[in-house]
Scaffold this active site. Structure first.
Site, mmCIF file in Angstrom:
data_model
loop_
_atom_site.group_PDB
_atom_site.id
_atom_site.type_symbol
_atom_site.label_atom_id
_atom_site.label_comp_id
_atom_site.label_asym_id
_atom_site.label_seq_id
_atom_site.Cartn_x
_atom_site.Cartn_y
_atom_site.Cartn_z
ATOM 1 N N ASN A 8 0.813 -1.450 -0.078
ATOM 2 C CA ASN A 8 -0.032 0.094 -0.058
ATOM 3 C C ASN A 8 1.058 1.149 0.075
ATOM 4 O OD1 ASN A 8 -1.578 1.928 0.612
ATOM 5 N ND2 ASN A 8 -2.615 1.119 2.198
ATOM 6 N N ARG A 71 -2.772 -2.131 -3.310
ATOM 7 C CA ARG A 71 -3.775 -1.169 -3.159
ATOM 8 C C ARG A 71 -3.674 -0.050 -4.273
ATOM 9 N NH1 ARG A 71 -4.817 3.736 0.796
ATOM 10 N NH2 ARG A 71 -7.193 3.589 0.338
ATOM 11 N N HIS A 160 -12.624 3.109 -0.082
ATOM 12 C CA HIS A 160 -12.549 2.345 1.006
ATOM 13 C C HIS A 160 -13.426 1.063 0.685
ATOM 14 C CE1 HIS A 160 -12.305 5.933 4.165
ATOM 15 N NE2 HIS A 160 -11.103 5.284 3.902
ATOM 16 N N GLY A 190 -11.857 6.116 9.910
ATOM 17 C CA GLY A 190 -10.448 6.088 10.258
ATOM 18 C C GLY A 190 -10.030 7.662 10.138
ATOM 19 N N ARG A 221 -10.265 16.203 6.530
ATOM 20 C CA ARG A 221 -11.121 16.793 5.291
ATOM 21 C C ARG A 221 -12.583 17.248 5.971
ATOM 22 N NH1 ARG A 221 -10.042 11.258 2.803
ATOM 23 N NH2 ARG A 221 -7.877 11.355 1.905
ATOM 24 N N MET A 263 -8.716 11.379 17.230
ATOM 25 C CA MET A 263 -9.851 11.407 17.785
ATOM 26 C C MET A 263 -9.516 10.837 19.552
ATOM 27 S SD MET A 263 -13.079 11.621 18.163
ATOM 28 C CE MET A 263 -13.904 11.550 16.438
ATOM 29 N N GLY A 312 -13.838 4.034 14.622
ATOM 30 C CA GLY A 312 -15.265 3.195 14.608
ATOM 31 C C GLY A 312 -14.893 1.904 15.717
ATOM 32 N N GLU A 364 -7.955 -4.612 5.694
ATOM 33 C CA GLU A 364 -8.057 -4.440 4.161
ATOM 34 C C GLU A 364 -6.880 -5.063 3.484
ATOM 35 O OE1 GLU A 364 -8.110 -0.077 5.428
ATOM 36 O OE2 GLU A 364 -8.873 0.472 3.494
#
Ligand code: ADP
Length: 381
Positions: A8, A71, A160, A190, A221, A263, A312, A364
């Protein structure tokens, strides 16, 4: 037994994971790692992806490697399944660079370097957009001049996809039901964040659009906003478009509202009475709730809501606040179940709730590995 390397490549980072996959039984993670600061002028930092990958690979047991899975962020309208990389696939990913100017060039660099370093080993591109190619025209069409949209590829692609795919499948497994009978809203929260309505295993709506900027509030964002804000900033504040692009992608969302994109820090500050952190949290959770409502309406019948990714999976306060007040829709979070430190896939709604609220860790890398093996085996992934 198969051995798969998953790569990735971001603009300045390289994440890799090596799996051993027995014919039956659980896959084993042989090695995993991240190289950062690629191309940055930092002492000891690799100059480019070639150097980073060569260094990482020199430490990996790559004998008997079956395939490499990459990816790739943007597959446009072209790729609805993973693709065995050849020159035509490389050219197609390259053609999509205008749609993903930050991501696709880095993904391509990873592919080129791996092809050069591992000649003869099949390389497979797994696209973030592919899972959303099942969106209906009504769900994927922006209401702008049709000819302009067609000419410039203005279309809801969604991202995603590998995460929404594996998490919706694992949700059905957790509930012990066949995938094609389960309707789920998956919430990938995420650093980037997106929601997806999954009807019997097929994506029918998703919150990211032409680019990963649209939809939920994210770490840096903005997610959804009135497009006129862009013209206003250009006209009234005199900001060049590149600066507005940077503002909305890198200096908005949680970092824009509260000065922090992590977070954990945001929750600590909120608990200490920081008003900017509290507002950022409220804006973040409210946006999730709006999407849950919209996607419930799209699906008509809802069986599960699943939280995944860093926020999450790990932030009970976000899960509780995002779904607060939805009891009359059959949606509730059980406080004790929500707060357990458990890590695996689990249900956090009260027993017998009409909608199962779940937490399912995403994976992923494994999804990319298994899709890669599917391509190499010649079957549908
Ligand atoms: P990425 O999108 O970069 O893959 P992740 O899915 O790893 O990101 O999510 C990263 C985010 O998860 C971090 O920015 C942080 O805000 C959040 N996070 C991680 N652990 C926790 C935690 N224990 N509590 C709250 N948030 C967390």
């Amino acid at each position: 037994m198969s051995r798969v390397l998953v790569l990735n490549c971001g603009s300045s980072s390289l994440k890799y994971r090596l799996f051993d996959v027995p014919a039956t039984g659980e896959p084993l993670v042989v090695a995993t790692g991240t190289v950062e600061q690629i191309g940055e002028r930092v002492p000891g930092a690799p100059h480019d992806h070639a150097e980073a990958l060569a260094a990482a690979m020199s430490d990996l047991p790559l004998d008997g490697l079956t395939a490499v899975g990459h990816r790739v962020v943007h597959g446009g309208l072209m790729f609805s399944t993973p693709a065995l990389v050849d020159d035509a696939v490389v050219a197609a990913i390259s053609d999509l660079v205008p749609l993903a100017p930050l991501h696709n060039p880095a993904n391509l660099a990873g592919i080129e370097v791996a092809r050069a370093l591992l000649p003869g080993i099949p390389q497979v591109a797994v696209f973030d957009t592919a899972f959303h190619r099942t969106l209906s025209p009504a769900a994927s069409t922006y209401a702008i001049d049709a000819e302009t949209a067609e000419r410039y590829g203005i279309h809801r692609y969604g991202f995603h996809g590998t995460s929404h795919a594996i998490v919706s499948r694992r949700t059905a497994a957790l509930l012990g039901r066949p995938l094609d009978e389960v309707n789920t809203i998956t919430l990938h929260l995420g650093n980037g964040a997106s929601a997806c309505a999954v009807e019997g295993g097929r994506s029918i709506a998703t919150s990211m659009g032409l680019s990963p900027l649209e939809g939920l509030v994210m770490g840096t964002r903005s997610g959804d906003l009135d497009p006129a804000i862009i013209f206003h900033l250009h006209r009234v504040a005199g900001m060049p478009f590149a600066e507005i692009d940077n503002l909305l992608n890198r200096r908005s969302g949680l970092v824009g509202l509260a000065g922090v994109n992590d977070m954990r820090t945001l929750l600590t500050r909120r608990a200490a009475g920081d008003r900017a952190a509290a507002l950022a949290f409220d804006v973040y959770c409210r946006r999730i709730r709006s999407y849950v409502g919209a996607y419930y309406a799209e699906l008509g019948r809802l069986d599960a809501i699943t939280f995944t990714a860093g926020v999450g999976e790990n932030a009970p306060a976000v899960r509780a606040a995002a779904l607060a007040g939805l009891d009359r829709l059959g949606i509730a979070v059980d406080p004790a179940r929500n707060d357990t430190p458990e890590r695996g896939a689990r249900v956090i709604s009260p027993p017998d709730a009409p909608v199962a609220v779940c937490v399912v860790p995403t994976d992923e890398e494994w999804e990319i590995a298994s899709q890669t093996l599917g391509v190499v085996a010649g079957g549908a992934a």
